[in-house]
Design a protein around this motif. Structure first.
Motif, PDB file in Angstrom:
ATOM      1  N   VAL A 121      41.129  79.319  69.412  1.00  0.00           N
ATOM      2  CA  VAL A 121      41.111  78.046  68.694  1.00  0.00           C
ATOM      3  C   VAL A 121      41.706  78.286  67.315  1.00  0.00           C
ATOM      4  CG1 VAL A 121      39.674  76.182  67.777  1.00  0.00           C
ATOM      5  CG2 VAL A 121      39.053  77.283  69.949  1.00  0.00           C
ATOM      6  N   VAL A 122      42.605  77.425  66.902  1.00  0.00           N
ATOM      7  CA  VAL A 122      43.285  77.549  65.609  1.00  0.00           C
ATOM      8  C   VAL A 122      43.165  76.230  64.855  1.00  0.00           C
ATOM      9  CG1 VAL A 122      45.557  77.749  64.505  1.00  0.00           C
ATOM     10  CG2 VAL A 122      44.892  79.350  66.306  1.00  0.00           C
ATOM     11  N   GLY A 123      42.790  76.332  63.584  1.00  0.00           N
ATOM     12  CA  GLY A 123      42.682  75.145  62.749  1.00  0.00           C
ATOM     13  C   GLY A 123      43.072  75.464  61.321  1.00  0.00           C
ATOM     14  N   VAL A 125      50.095  71.826  68.382  1.00  0.00           N
ATOM     15  CA  VAL A 125      50.118  72.489  67.078  1.00  0.00           C
ATOM     16  C   VAL A 125      50.509  71.494  65.986  1.00  0.00           C
ATOM     17  CG1 VAL A 125      51.180  74.328  65.723  1.00  0.00           C
ATOM     18  CG2 VAL A 125      50.636  74.715  68.144  1.00  0.00           C
ATOM     19  N   ALA A 126      51.485  70.646  66.278  1.00  0.00           N
ATOM     20  CA  ALA A 126      51.899  69.642  65.294  1.00  0.00           C
ATOM     21  C   ALA A 126      50.746  68.716  64.932  1.00  0.00           C
ATOM     22  CB  ALA A 126      53.075  68.843  65.842  1.00  0.00           C
ATOM     23  N   ALA A 127      49.876  68.418  65.891  1.00  0.00           N
ATOM     24  CA  ALA A 127      48.752  67.529  65.628  1.00  0.00           C
ATOM     25  C   ALA A 127      47.770  68.134  64.627  1.00  0.00           C
ATOM     26  CB  ALA A 127      48.033  67.199  66.937  1.00  0.00           C
ATOM     27  N   GLU A 165      49.433  83.183  68.592  1.00  0.00           N
ATOM     28  CA  GLU A 165      49.467  84.293  67.630  1.00  0.00           C
ATOM     29  C   GLU A 165      50.701  84.274  66.721  1.00  0.00           C
ATOM     30  OE1 GLU A 165      48.344  88.994  67.477  1.00  0.00           O
ATOM     31  OE2 GLU A 165      49.229  88.207  69.316  1.00  0.00           O
ATOM     32  N   PRO A 166      51.931  84.142  67.259  1.00  0.00           N
ATOM     33  CA  PRO A 166      53.076  84.116  66.341  1.00  0.00           C
ATOM     34  C   PRO A 166      53.087  82.892  65.430  1.00  0.00           C
ATOM     35  CG  PRO A 166      53.754  83.665  68.602  1.00  0.00           C
ATOM     36  CD  PRO A 166      52.350  84.125  68.663  1.00  0.00           C
ATOM     37  N   ILE A 167      52.503  81.805  65.886  1.00  0.00           N
ATOM     38  CA  ILE A 167      52.433  80.600  65.056  1.00  0.00           C
ATOM     39  C   ILE A 167      51.505  80.823  63.869  1.00  0.00           C
ATOM     40  CG2 ILE A 167      51.714  78.173  65.044  1.00  0.00           C
ATOM     41  CD1 ILE A 167      52.566  78.059  68.005  1.00  0.00           C
TER      42      ILE A 167
END
Length: 239
Positions: free
Chosen positions: A113-115, A156-158, A175-177
């Motif tokens: 999860v990424v935020g 990701v854009a959201a 991960e690269p993002i």
């Protein structure tokens, strides 16, 4: 010796696809790096392109690659628009009711999860996931608010535009993002979902399934599959 074993297995299976048709069409999404993506030359690239080409070579099959949007990738396999799905698709009981799968060519891969904040309460968060993924199902299970998008880039854009609090996807994709964007960060620990990734095959194509099973097993036996996993998916467990 391992090559002989593979050849014997393929002979026993009759290389069904090769007997039934001239070309095996390999269906992928082309939008989910590092599993599959379109490179600067406009060609399908990534872990699954390299893997699929090697599997076809070992099985002595002539294969061609086609792309399809994720949200219709199973229906278009069933309807005959291509012969396999090789697109980062986790093996799940729900999908297995509609199509068959080869043996897995990756172990269950971690999801993340990424935020924009590390102390996000996931249970009360609004979380983006790609439509029809195991990650979307996980968001529903934990009671968070799910917002689905057709493509992984849209999820990701959201997050970046504040439409959602976080995104969940395979860690290999995120991960690269996260590395390149200082505003994005991991939230909580990695999550293991699904039963590994395999090739999707129509239920009527049992010989094609066994042909690819033999090729996958030969790559496991001689270590070349683990070499590809280390190259493209270093966070994934080897076989």
């Amino acid at each position: 010796m391992k090559t002989l074993t593979l050849a014997t297995a393929l002979l026993a299976f009759g290389t069904g696809a090769a007997l039934a048709q001239d070309v095996v069409r390999m269906g992928t999404e082309g939008a989910y790096p590092p599993y599959n993506f379109i490179n600067d030359n406009g060609e399908i690239d990534g872990f699954e392109r390299e893997l699929g080409d090697e599997l076809c070579a070992r099985a002595e099959l002539t294969c061609e690659w086609v792309t399809n949007d994720w949200d219709s990738i199973i229906p278009n396999l069933v309807s005959g628009n291509y012969d396999t799905i090789i697109a980062g698709m986790s093996i799940t009981p729900e999908r297995d009711e509609v199509i068959d799968f080869t043996q897995p060519y990756t172990q269950p891969d971690p999801s993340s999860v990424v935020g924009m904040t590390p102390d996000l309460d996931l249970a009360s968060a609004v979380i983006a996931a790609q439509t029809g993924t195991i990650q979307a199902g996980y968001v529903a299970e934990i009671g968070a608010t799910l917002v689905e998008f057709a493509s992984p880039d849209e999820t990701v854009a959201a997050v970046r535009n504040g439409e959602v609090d976080a995104v969940i996807a395979d860690k290999a994709f995120l991960e690269p993002i996260v590395t390149e964007d200082a505003d994005l960060m991991y939230v909580g620990d990695d999550i293991l979902l699904g039963g590994g990734i395999g090739m999707g095959i129509r239920e009527s194509d049992a010989e094609l399934k066994e042909t690819f099973n033999a090729a996958i097993q030969s790559m496991k036996d001689d270590g070349t599959l683990n070499e590809l996993i280390a190259k493209w998916l270093p966070e994934s467990a080897p076989f």
